[in-house]
Design an enzyme around this catalytic site. Structure first.
Site, PDB file in Angstrom:
ATOM      1  CG  HIS A  22     -24.751  23.238 -35.874  1.00  0.00           C
ATOM      2  ND1 HIS A  22     -23.588  23.694 -34.955  1.00  0.00           N
ATOM      3  CD2 HIS A  22     -23.898  22.787 -36.787  1.00  0.00           C
ATOM      4  CE1 HIS A  22     -22.737  23.558 -35.430  1.00  0.00           C
ATOM      5  NE2 HIS A  22     -22.651  23.057 -36.576  1.00  0.00           N
ATOM      6  CG  ASP A  64     -20.736  20.450 -38.402  1.00  0.00           C
ATOM      7  OD1 ASP A  64     -20.302  21.596 -38.526  1.00  0.00           O
ATOM      8  OD2 ASP A  64     -21.197  20.019 -37.290  1.00  0.00           O
ATOM      9  CE1 TYR A 113     -25.318  -2.061 -39.716  1.00  0.00           C
ATOM     10  CE2 TYR A 113     -24.918  -4.185 -38.066  1.00  0.00           C
ATOM     11  CZ  TYR A 113     -25.088  -3.491 -39.363  1.00  0.00           C
ATOM     12  OH  TYR A 113     -25.341  -4.391 -40.178  1.00  0.00           O
TER      13      TYR A 113
END
Length: 143
Positions: A22, A64, A113
C-alpha cells in the site's frame, strides 16, 4: 497461461504488482522516457502502448483511495494547461477500469522524473505518443 489475467502482463510484472505494498508507486512510461537510468526496477513491455499497459494493470492493481490523486501524469513542457490525447485516454481508462476512479493529477517534467525514480518499478512500454507517462499509487483491497 492463467485465466482472467491480461496476457500482456509478463511474469516479472505480475511479480512486481504482487510484491508492491500500500502506497508503493508504479510508473508506466513511454519509449522516450529514461527508464533504465532512473529505475530501481525497470520492466519492459516492448510493443505494448502505455494505454494498453494501463488498462491491463488496472484490472489487477487497486488505486489508493486515501490519496486524492493516486494517478499522476507529466505536464507538457511550456504549456502545463495542455492535455495530450494520450492523457485523455488515461483518464477514460481510469474511469472505466479502476476499482477507485480518480481524477488525474500532473507533475512538471523533472518532478515527474524524481517521483518515478522513487517508484517501486518503472514499466517501459513501446508507446510513441509524447507524454505517454503515468504514475499509479497502489491502494488496498477492502475486506
Amino acid at each position: 497461461m492463467l485465466r482472467e489475467i491480461p496476457s500482456i502482463l509478463s511474469p516479472d510484472l505480475l511479480h512486481a504488482l504482487r510484491a508492491m505494498g500500500h502506497g508503493d508507486e508504479l510508473a508506466i512510461v513511454d519509449a522516450n522516457f529514461p527508464a533504465q537510468s532512473l529505475a530501481q526496477r525497470c520492466l519492459r513491455l516492448d510493443g505494448v502502448s502505455a494505454t494498453e499497459a494501463l488498462s491491463a494493470i488496472l484490472t489487477l492493481l487497486p488505486l489508493d483511495s486515501f490519496d486524492p490523486m493516486p494517478a499522476l501524469t507529466m505536464e507538457v513542457v511550456g504549456d502545463a494547461a495542455q492535455i495530450p490525447p494520450v492523457v485523455v485516454e488515461f483518464q477514460a481508462i481510469i474511469d472505466r477500469v479502476a476499482d477507485h476512479p480518480a481524477r488525474l493529477g500532473a507533475l512538471e517534467r523533472f518532478a515527474f522524473y524524481q517521483r518515478a525514480r522513487s517508484a517501486y518499478a518503472i514499466i517501459q512500454t513501446g508507446e510513441f505518443r509524447l507524454y505517454g507517462n503515468i504514475i499509479l499509487k497502489k491502494g488496498i483491497i477492502q475486506p
